[in-house]
Design an enzyme around this catalytic site. Sequence first.
Site: not given
Length: 459
Positions: A221-223, A225
Amino acid sequence: MGAQSNLRRLFLRPSLSPTISPPSPYIHFLRTQCTKSQGKWLTLPLFTQSLNGSSLGKEIYTNNSQEAKAETTAFKWIIKCCPQLPKSLVQKLFRLRQVRRECVDVSSSDVGGLAQEGRVKRVGAKDAMQYGDRIFLPNSVQELHSKRTERTDKIECRFSEEEQKFLQSLELYKDSAIIVVNKPHGMPVQGGAGIKRSLDELASTYLKHDSSESPRLVHRLDRDSSGILVMGRTQLSATILHSIFREKTSGASTEDLEEKKEILQRKYWALVFGSPRRQQGNISLPLGKVVMDDGKSERITVVDNADSMPSQHAITEYRVIGSSGHGYTWLELCPRTGRKHQLRVHCAEVLGTPIVGDYKYGWQAHRKYFPFSDLEENLDEKLLKVKKLPFGIDLEHGSISDKRPKLHLHCKEMTLPNVSLAIDRAQRCSPRNLANLESLKLDAPLSYHMQRSWDILNS
């Protein structure tokens, strides 16, 4: 020669230290006597046939039977049973011929198929293990384990009790194979340059529970997100999940959108600027990476001509959850593939509806919706009142009521196979039946800033 002699004496002498508590029920080191002249030894669990995680994951996803049995060497079995031992030490034990194996003769006339007596011999690192074999290690390795445990305790002391409780409060689900957390916005999933504390590192300390192995990442997961993040609790379960995620991405196509929909499905919620022209649809366009600023930065973009630059096909299903009179729309996004920034780029460049808080791909929309001069006088006062949670995370701000909203992208739901049950069936049943394997349905509450925006737009 002197160093090698000292190492030989270390592992040949019987240990007089008391038995230590095992790190987990699985690694139950039983102390036994091989012969009167050899002293005390550590006994590893009986070997049972290992599973090929990649093949088993592919079988779960495709429903096609694969050969999931894998040959396990003596070295691999020791590493699996004793993850706390450095691989270099285990290799040295083999070179010094300090590893023993008890080979058990299989006989149909014996109860349970195993004879009562076995032959204890030296074993090589690459020798294949057979069902019922047992490995013996010098008892002195317990001394090393005790020292490593002390170092681990010191590392844990660096974190406060508040930080430990916060991380444990993120847990959504746990079984013998996986652990699922609700990742907060702003916490990096993996370590890297400039990152002091990542979720995978913290999980290895706080989320091991009774397992001898540390949780392993199986997707990203993106930072910025938030939402559902699944980790494998063992090497086997992590390999199976890696295989399932890989099969989903490589096998995705516009022709089979319904066929394998429920085997592995992720549903994200996103708040976007504007509204798509259609209430629901399917985006199927390749994405490529563009390097900018002399290699200092990069961005992902839709590739019009796949022959002009390297690209990867990306597929996203979407539907409108609800719209507001303020110019915002809630979308449900289902990625069929797992490309970097896939959802953010598809929303911004294909639908023309950038995600709120996405300044990389939707900066122009933010300048229109958030004229910074309107709130400039209150900025310093608001920043002073921010209450930081453990690890420097701020969960109190970032909604659309704030001057600089955070990324409104949250992995809210996930359906995935019950890997724990699949492993159990694969080990117990032959032939195994994974066709009707039940699924796990996970749900993560919205992060605070997204819930706040939801409440504002529905008030």
